[in-house]
Design a protein around this motif. Sequence first.
Motif, PDB file in Angstrom:
ATOM      1  N   GLN A 169      76.649  46.727  87.274  1.00 27.37           N
ATOM      2  CA  GLN A 169      77.095  47.952  87.942  1.00 27.37           C
ATOM      3  C   GLN A 169      76.086  49.063  87.687  1.00 27.37           C
ATOM      4  N   SER A 170      75.747  49.807  88.749  1.00 27.56           N
ATOM      5  CA  SER A 170      74.784  50.899  88.641  1.00 27.56           C
ATOM      6  C   SER A 170      75.460  52.187  88.190  1.00 27.56           C
ATOM      7  N   TYR A 171      74.739  52.933  87.364  1.00 26.16           N
ATOM      8  CA  TYR A 171      75.188  54.234  86.873  1.00 26.16           C
ATOM      9  C   TYR A 171      74.009  55.203  86.955  1.00 26.16           C
ATOM     10  N   VAL A 172      74.284  56.458  87.298  1.00 27.39           N
ATOM     11  CA  VAL A 172      73.283  57.502  87.242  1.00 27.39           C
ATOM     12  C   VAL A 172      73.584  58.339  86.009  1.00 27.39           C
ATOM     13  N   LEU A 173      72.611  58.396  85.096  1.00 30.33           N
ATOM     14  CA  LEU A 173      72.802  59.073  83.826  1.00 30.33           C
ATOM     15  C   LEU A 173      71.818  60.220  83.673  1.00 30.33           C
ATOM     16  N   GLY A 174      72.281  61.297  83.061  1.00 29.33           N
ATOM     17  CA  GLY A 174      71.385  62.394  82.718  1.00 29.33           C
ATOM     18  C   GLY A 174      70.565  62.004  81.507  1.00 29.33           C
ATOM     19  N   CYS A 175      69.294  62.415  81.505  1.00 24.48           N
ATOM     20  CA  CYS A 175      68.401  62.053  80.413  1.00 24.48           C
ATOM     21  C   CYS A 175      67.486  63.234  80.108  1.00 24.48           C
ATOM     22  N   PRO A 176      67.430  63.660  78.844  1.00 22.57           N
ATOM     23  CA  PRO A 176      66.515  64.746  78.502  1.00 22.57           C
ATOM     24  C   PRO A 176      65.065  64.288  78.656  1.00 22.57           C
ATOM     25  N   ALA A 218      62.822  56.292  77.067  1.00 29.04           N
ATOM     26  CA  ALA A 218      62.740  55.025  76.324  1.00 29.04           C
ATOM     27  C   ALA A 218      63.993  54.804  75.477  1.00 29.04           C
ATOM     28  N   ALA A 219      64.461  55.860  74.817  1.00 33.74           N
ATOM     29  CA  ALA A 219      65.661  55.732  73.990  1.00 33.74           C
ATOM     30  C   ALA A 219      66.884  55.424  74.846  1.00 33.74           C
ATOM     31  N   LEU A 220      66.984  56.077  76.006  1.00 33.38           N
ATOM     32  CA  LEU A 220      68.115  55.815  76.893  1.00 33.38           C
ATOM     33  C   LEU A 220      68.085  54.375  77.398  1.00 33.38           C
ATOM     34  N   LEU A 221      66.902  53.907  77.808  1.00 31.72           N
ATOM     35  CA  LEU A 221      66.795  52.529  78.291  1.00 31.72           C
ATOM     36  C   LEU A 221      67.115  51.522  77.187  1.00 31.72           C
ATOM     37  N   ASP A 222      66.744  51.832  75.957  1.00 34.01           N
ATOM     38  CA  ASP A 222      67.087  50.962  74.828  1.00 34.01           C
ATOM     39  C   ASP A 222      68.599  50.923  74.632  1.00 34.01           C
ATOM     40  N   ALA A 223      69.245  52.093  74.702  1.00 33.33           N
ATOM     41  CA  ALA A 223      70.702  52.165  74.556  1.00 33.33           C
ATOM     42  C   ALA A 223      71.394  51.393  75.678  1.00 33.33           C
ATOM     43  N   VAL A 224      70.916  51.553  76.905  1.00 28.54           N
ATOM     44  CA  VAL A 224      71.482  50.831  78.051  1.00 28.54           C
ATOM     45  C   VAL A 224      71.343  49.327  77.831  1.00 28.54           C
ATOM     46  N   ASP A 225      70.194  48.891  77.347  1.00 28.24           N
ATOM     47  CA  ASP A 225      69.970  47.466  77.093  1.00 28.24           C
ATOM     48  C   ASP A 225      70.930  46.938  76.039  1.00 28.24           C
ATOM     49  N   GLN A 226      71.134  47.707  74.968  1.00 30.71           N
ATOM     50  CA  GLN A 226      72.066  47.288  73.913  1.00 30.71           C
ATOM     51  C   GLN A 226      73.496  47.185  74.444  1.00 30.71           C
ATOM     52  N   VAL A 227      73.924  48.189  75.205  1.00 32.49           N
ATOM     53  CA  VAL A 227      75.286  48.181  75.756  1.00 32.49           C
ATOM     54  C   VAL A 227      75.451  47.021  76.733  1.00 32.49           C
ATOM     55  N   ASP A 228      74.458  46.797  77.585  1.00 34.54           N
ATOM     56  CA  ASP A 228      74.525  45.701  78.560  1.00 34.54           C
ATOM     57  C   ASP A 228      74.616  44.353  77.850  1.00 34.54           C
TER      58      ASP A 228
END
Length: 104
Positions: free
Chosen positions: A11-18, A23-33
């Motif tokens: 499922q696609s999500y649009v997330l705000g990112c500072p 890189a940190a957000l993509l790492d978090a997304v990978d861990q959650v996925d």
Amino acid sequence: MKQMEVTIMGQSYVLGCPDGGEAALLDAVDQVDREMSAIRDAGKVKARERIAVLAALNLGYQLATRQAPRSEPAPRAEAGESAVDIDNLVQRLDKVLGDDGRLL
């Protein structure tokens, strides 16, 4: 703040990112996925919301145990007893989540 489109469990999500946090957000997304997919693939839980709650608890527990100060040894569990009472935790979650179904 920029927005990034990510995919978690198909499922696609649009997330705000500072700025600079991509890189940190993509790492978090990978861990959650990975965590959610593993729970789904185990086949015991079907509802996406339940999978998300269990994944969040697993990741939160991992983070807490990794960052917890170790000033004294953790209590030892008796034979057949877990240091974390998973059954009690699942029952408490079921109670809080109400009629939306059971975790297991």
